[in-house]
Design a protein around this motif. Structure first.
Motif, PDB file in Angstrom:
ATOM      1  N   MET A 156       0.829  -1.196   0.000  1.00 42.89           N
ATOM      2  CA  MET A 156       0.000   0.000   0.000  1.00 42.89           C
ATOM      3  C   MET A 156       0.870   1.256   0.000  1.00 42.89           C
ATOM      4  O   MET A 156       0.556   2.248  -0.667  1.00 42.89           O
ATOM      5  CB  MET A 156      -0.929   0.023   1.209  1.00 42.89           C
ATOM      6  CG  MET A 156      -1.922   1.176   1.211  1.00 42.89           C
ATOM      7  SD  MET A 156      -3.066   1.134   2.604  1.00 42.89           S
ATOM      8  CE  MET A 156      -4.104  -0.252   2.175  1.00 42.89           C
ATOM      9  N   TYR A 157       1.968   1.210   0.720  1.00 37.91           N
ATOM     10  CA  TYR A 157       2.926   2.324   0.761  1.00 37.91           C
ATOM     11  C   TYR A 157       3.489   2.599  -0.635  1.00 37.91           C
ATOM     12  O   TYR A 157       3.717   3.751  -1.008  1.00 37.91           O
ATOM     13  CB  TYR A 157       4.043   1.971   1.734  1.00 37.91           C
ATOM     14  CG  TYR A 157       5.144   2.983   1.855  1.00 37.91           C
ATOM     15  CD1 TYR A 157       4.923   4.241   2.410  1.00 37.91           C
ATOM     16  CD2 TYR A 157       6.437   2.665   1.445  1.00 37.91           C
ATOM     17  CE1 TYR A 157       5.943   5.160   2.535  1.00 37.91           C
ATOM     18  CE2 TYR A 157       7.466   3.577   1.570  1.00 37.91           C
ATOM     19  CZ  TYR A 157       7.219   4.821   2.123  1.00 37.91           C
ATOM     20  OH  TYR A 157       8.252   5.735   2.240  1.00 37.91           O
ATOM     21  N   ALA A 158       3.659   1.517  -1.419  1.00 37.24           N
ATOM     22  CA  ALA A 158       4.241   1.662  -2.753  1.00 37.24           C
ATOM     23  C   ALA A 158       3.198   1.994  -3.811  1.00 37.24           C
ATOM     24  O   ALA A 158       3.416   2.874  -4.659  1.00 37.24           O
ATOM     25  CB  ALA A 158       4.981   0.375  -3.140  1.00 37.24           C
ATOM     26  N   ASN A 159       2.024   1.326  -3.780  1.00 35.91           N
ATOM     27  CA  ASN A 159       1.066   1.511  -4.872  1.00 35.91           C
ATOM     28  C   ASN A 159      -0.003   2.565  -4.610  1.00 35.91           C
ATOM     29  O   ASN A 159      -0.755   2.935  -5.504  1.00 35.91           O
ATOM     30  CB  ASN A 159       0.402   0.175  -5.242  1.00 35.91           C
ATOM     31  CG  ASN A 159      -0.459  -0.405  -4.116  1.00 35.91           C
ATOM     32  OD1 ASN A 159      -0.989   0.313  -3.265  1.00 35.91           O
ATOM     33  ND2 ASN A 159      -0.618  -1.728  -4.119  1.00 35.91           N
ATOM     34  N   ARG A 160      -0.085   3.021  -3.317  1.00 32.75           N
ATOM     35  CA  ARG A 160      -1.029   4.079  -2.936  1.00 32.75           C
ATOM     36  C   ARG A 160      -2.484   3.710  -3.195  1.00 32.75           C
ATOM     37  O   ARG A 160      -3.344   4.569  -3.382  1.00 32.75           O
ATOM     38  CB  ARG A 160      -0.695   5.403  -3.636  1.00 32.75           C
ATOM     39  CG  ARG A 160       0.601   6.048  -3.159  1.00 32.75           C
ATOM     40  CD  ARG A 160       0.490   6.364  -1.663  1.00 32.75           C
ATOM     41  NE  ARG A 160       1.539   7.232  -1.170  1.00 32.75           N
ATOM     42  CZ  ARG A 160       2.626   6.845  -0.518  1.00 32.75           C
ATOM     43  NH1 ARG A 160       2.826   5.553  -0.308  1.00 32.75           N
ATOM     44  NH2 ARG A 160       3.507   7.723  -0.081  1.00 32.75           N
ATOM     45  N   ASN A 161      -2.775   2.412  -3.207  1.00 33.13           N
ATOM     46  CA  ASN A 161      -4.155   1.951  -3.295  1.00 33.13           C
ATOM     47  C   ASN A 161      -4.637   1.726  -1.868  1.00 33.13           C
ATOM     48  O   ASN A 161      -4.308   0.719  -1.236  1.00 33.13           O
ATOM     49  CB  ASN A 161      -4.240   0.651  -4.105  1.00 33.13           C
ATOM     50  CG  ASN A 161      -5.675   0.218  -4.355  1.00 33.13           C
ATOM     51  OD1 ASN A 161      -6.574   0.479  -3.550  1.00 33.13           O
ATOM     52  ND2 ASN A 161      -5.904  -0.448  -5.470  1.00 33.13           N
ATOM     53  N   PHE A 162      -5.452   2.639  -1.359  1.00 34.48           N
ATOM     54  CA  PHE A 162      -5.844   2.604   0.043  1.00 34.48           C
ATOM     55  C   PHE A 162      -7.125   1.805   0.305  1.00 34.48           C
ATOM     56  O   PHE A 162      -7.551   1.699   1.450  1.00 34.48           O
ATOM     57  CB  PHE A 162      -6.006   4.030   0.575  1.00 34.48           C
ATOM     58  CG  PHE A 162      -4.706   4.792   0.599  1.00 34.48           C
ATOM     59  CD1 PHE A 162      -3.765   4.535   1.573  1.00 34.48           C
ATOM     60  CD2 PHE A 162      -4.421   5.735  -0.373  1.00 34.48           C
ATOM     61  CE1 PHE A 162      -2.557   5.221   1.601  1.00 34.48           C
ATOM     62  CE2 PHE A 162      -3.224   6.430  -0.366  1.00 34.48           C
ATOM     63  CZ  PHE A 162      -2.287   6.177   0.623  1.00 34.48           C
ATOM     64  N   TRP A 163      -7.712   1.231  -0.735  1.00 35.04           N
ATOM     65  CA  TRP A 163      -8.949   0.478  -0.558  1.00 35.04           C
ATOM     66  C   TRP A 163      -8.748  -1.022  -0.677  1.00 35.04           C
ATOM     67  O   TRP A 163      -9.472  -1.799  -0.054  1.00 35.04           O
ATOM     68  CB  TRP A 163     -10.005   0.937  -1.566  1.00 35.04           C
ATOM     69  CG  TRP A 163     -10.414   2.360  -1.354  1.00 35.04           C
ATOM     70  CD1 TRP A 163     -10.210   3.412  -2.211  1.00 35.04           C
ATOM     71  CD2 TRP A 163     -11.076   2.917  -0.204  1.00 35.04           C
ATOM     72  NE1 TRP A 163     -10.688   4.581  -1.670  1.00 35.04           N
ATOM     73  CE2 TRP A 163     -11.236   4.308  -0.433  1.00 35.04           C
ATOM     74  CE3 TRP A 163     -11.537   2.386   0.986  1.00 35.04           C
ATOM     75  CZ2 TRP A 163     -11.844   5.161   0.478  1.00 35.04           C
ATOM     76  CZ3 TRP A 163     -12.152   3.224   1.904  1.00 35.04           C
ATOM     77  CH2 TRP A 163     -12.301   4.601   1.646  1.00 35.04           C
ATOM     78  N   VAL A 164      -7.778  -1.438  -1.463  1.00 40.53           N
ATOM     79  CA  VAL A 164      -7.522  -2.864  -1.667  1.00 40.53           C
ATOM     80  C   VAL A 164      -6.122  -3.183  -1.155  1.00 40.53           C
ATOM     81  O   VAL A 164      -5.143  -2.595  -1.609  1.00 40.53           O
ATOM     82  CB  VAL A 164      -7.636  -3.256  -3.153  1.00 40.53           C
ATOM     83  CG1 VAL A 164      -7.367  -4.753  -3.328  1.00 40.53           C
ATOM     84  CG2 VAL A 164      -9.005  -2.882  -3.702  1.00 40.53           C
ATOM     85  N   THR A 165      -6.030  -4.112  -0.185  1.00 42.34           N
ATOM     86  CA  THR A 165      -4.715  -4.531   0.291  1.00 42.34           C
ATOM     87  C   THR A 165      -4.151  -5.586  -0.663  1.00 42.34           C
ATOM     88  O   THR A 165      -4.882  -6.448  -1.163  1.00 42.34           O
ATOM     89  CB  THR A 165      -4.802  -5.119   1.706  1.00 42.34           C
ATOM     90  OG1 THR A 165      -5.803  -6.131   1.750  1.00 42.34           O
ATOM     91  CG2 THR A 165      -5.148  -4.036   2.714  1.00 42.34           C
ATOM     92  N   TYR A 166      -2.845  -5.518  -0.895  1.00 45.91           N
ATOM     93  CA  TYR A 166      -2.176  -6.419  -1.822  1.00 45.91           C
ATOM     94  C   TYR A 166      -1.111  -7.235  -1.091  1.00 45.91           C
ATOM     95  O   TYR A 166      -0.564  -6.809  -0.077  1.00 45.91           O
ATOM     96  CB  TYR A 166      -1.496  -5.623  -2.939  1.00 45.91           C
ATOM     97  CG  TYR A 166      -2.430  -5.178  -4.038  1.00 45.91           C
ATOM     98  CD1 TYR A 166      -2.419  -5.803  -5.283  1.00 45.91           C
ATOM     99  CD2 TYR A 166      -3.324  -4.133  -3.835  1.00 45.91           C
ATOM    100  CE1 TYR A 166      -3.279  -5.399  -6.296  1.00 45.91           C
ATOM    101  CE2 TYR A 166      -4.184  -3.718  -4.840  1.00 45.91           C
ATOM    102  CZ  TYR A 166      -4.154  -4.357  -6.068  1.00 45.91           C
ATOM    103  OH  TYR A 166      -5.007  -3.950  -7.065  1.00 45.91           O
TER     104      TYR A 166
END
Length: 497
Positions: free
Chosen positions: A54-64
């Motif tokens: 999340m820190y890298a992709n800035r997608n705050f809704w889906v955890t990867y």
């Protein structure tokens, strides 16, 4: 008997100095050596992987995790959001990832201290409560107060909700009722269904206080439910929009799965938690639970007695609710510890008061105080040793050897710049150290992403996987440190399928 002893309440400068001293004593077990051990396997490693992606992709809704939406860890991301903020502020370290848990634990201690001191009107009772809490392995040890797991933040919200509900019942305060629902919403946003496990205990207390009819007639109750839903529900809908199938996975894994079915071979007998608290997680404080209950038998109906009764109901009630669940892990009982600590502290306080009985000789009184002091000193030192002793990390379950080696050896030398990690057990806790290596100009490859070739240095820790490796490659052992082994590949004997 000295009836005023338990209600000792320092004033002015003495109070401020005692509170400062207590804060330091409580803070050391929570914050010292947060990076002493490497990221833990399973839950902490998974959460760290979620936070780093999340820190890298800035997608705050889906955890990867591993570059794809994480459908194994389906819990909401409130903790992940806070960890990303900590990474942004303090950098890429274990300390930054674990700091939110330590802060949440400290806030829990402050809240429970203020609650007991104000409602029980006893500084000593409050101080003993937090000292018990931070010397409880099940709370201040692995997986709760000091690791990047959900549980410390969950305990904070459930403790706030529990205290606020007591205050609502005591003062009929709409504000505290709202805080209860808001805190429960945040608990769900932290760890899904686990945030509601105090519900039966809370309902039982409301019934016991004969306040259920009034509650159901109050508009504030329904406004509180709306507040809860506005906090807890929107994330699930947003995530489902961006990640179809998410709600189905949550339902299978969280809202019915773990409680009704033993997930991932974590089914345990009904006495699992009792066994753990007696053998390790609540030693020696579990002894004082029945003592605290004993002294509540004939207490007059005061705020002090209601604090004690409520703490007993919340602590022991949660214990029962968790024991009924099919899936059991020792950290699932963590929300009960703040309330059990209140009960234990009262038992100890009453025993200390008993030393003032006229039949007790001064020498025995002094011996009693020394024994109590030694008990706290021994448990305090024990928890410090447990939390800061790095050698434990190299041998614990024999599954942290490669992470120890990469962090404490590979990243500290200037000769070997690339290494191939061949041990599937090490994921996902190795992801942080791979990112650290990249920032330093080093490279830690995963053998599933890069085929091993002659000239590669290979890092292993599992003897069984090494046997398979030797069947495919000619290897020369270069070094063995911290339980991990580094090999130089000199030839390919059998191409990987």
């Amino acid at each position: 008997m000295n009836p005023g002893f338990g209600h000792f309440q320092p004033q002015g400068k003495l109070y401020r100095w005692l509170v400062l001293l207590l804060a330091i004593v409580v803070g050391i077990p929570l914050f010292a050596c947060l990076d002493a051990v490497t990221i833990r396997k399973w839950d902490e490693g998974r959460l760290v992987a979620n936070a780093l992606e999340m820190y890298a992709n800035r997608n705050f809704w889906v955890t990867y995790c591993f570059g794809v939406p994480d459908m194994w860890n389906t819990k909401p991301p409130l903790l992940i959001w806070i960890q990303v903020l900590s990474l942004q502020t303090f950098g890429l370290t274990e300390w930054a990832l674990r700091l939110p848990s330590a802060v949440a634990s400290m806030l829990t201690c402050i809240l429970i201290f203020r609650f007991v001191e104000r409602q029980g009107k006893s500084f000593l009772w409050a101080a003993l409560t937090v000292l018990i809490l931070v010397t409880t392995r099940g709370y201040a040890g692995m997986h709760v107060a000091r690791t990047a797991d959900y549980d410390a933040l969950l305990v904070l919200w459930t403790t706030i909700a529990g205290i606020s509900l007591w205050k609502y019942c005591e003062h009929n305060s709409a504000r505290n009722l709202y805080i209860t629902f808001i805190s429960m919403g945040l608990a769900v946003l932290t760890k899904s269904a686990a945030g509601l496990m105090f519900g039966p205990c809370m309902l039982l207390y409301i019934v016991f206080r004969k306040q259920l009819p009034a509650l159901l007639k109050s508009k504030h109750f329904y406004i509180g439910i709306i507040l809860f839903l506005l906090i807890a529900v929107p994330f699930y809908l947003i995530r489902e929009h961006y990640n179809p199938g998410y709600i189905k996975a949550v339902n299978e894994n969280e809202w019915g799965g773990r409680y009704l079915v033993a997930n991932e071979d974590n089914g345990q007998p009904w006495y699992y938690y009792l066994k753990h608290v007696v053998e390790r997680m609540f030693v020696p404080w579990f002894v004082f639970v029945p003592i605290g209950l004993w002294f509540t038998r004939k207490m007059p109906a005061t705020a002090e007695s209601r604090v004690l009764q409520y703490s007993a109901l919340m602590g022991l009630g949660f214990f029962i609710v968790a024991s009924v669940a099919k899936t059991k892990l020792f950290w699932y009982i963590a929300p009960a510890y703040p309330f059990l600590a209140v009960l234990c502290a009262y038992g100890i306080l009453k025993l200390i008061q008993a030393l003032y009985h006229p039949v007790i000789k001064p020498v025995f009184r002094k011996a009693g105080f020394v024994l109590v002091a030694l008990l706290f000193l021994i448990t305090y030192v024990t928890i410090l040793v447990d939390n800061g002793w790095r050698k434990e990390d190299a041998t614990f379950l024999n599954i942290y050897n490669t992470s120890n080696y990469v962090r404490d050896r590979f990243l500290q030398q200037d000769t070997l710049k690339q290494i191939v990690l061949h041990d599937e057990k090490c994921y996902p806790q190795m992801i942080l150290y791979m990112r650290m290596a990249e920032r330093k100009g080093y490279k830690v490859w995963d053998s599933r992403d890069k085929k091993i070739a002659p000239g590669d240095y290979v890092l292993t820790e599992d003897p069984e996987m090494e046997k398979e490796l030797h069947q495919q490659y000619a290897l020369q052992k270069i070094k063995e440190e911290l339980g991990a082994r580094v090999w130089l590949c000199t030839a390919v004997l059998k191409p990987a399928e």
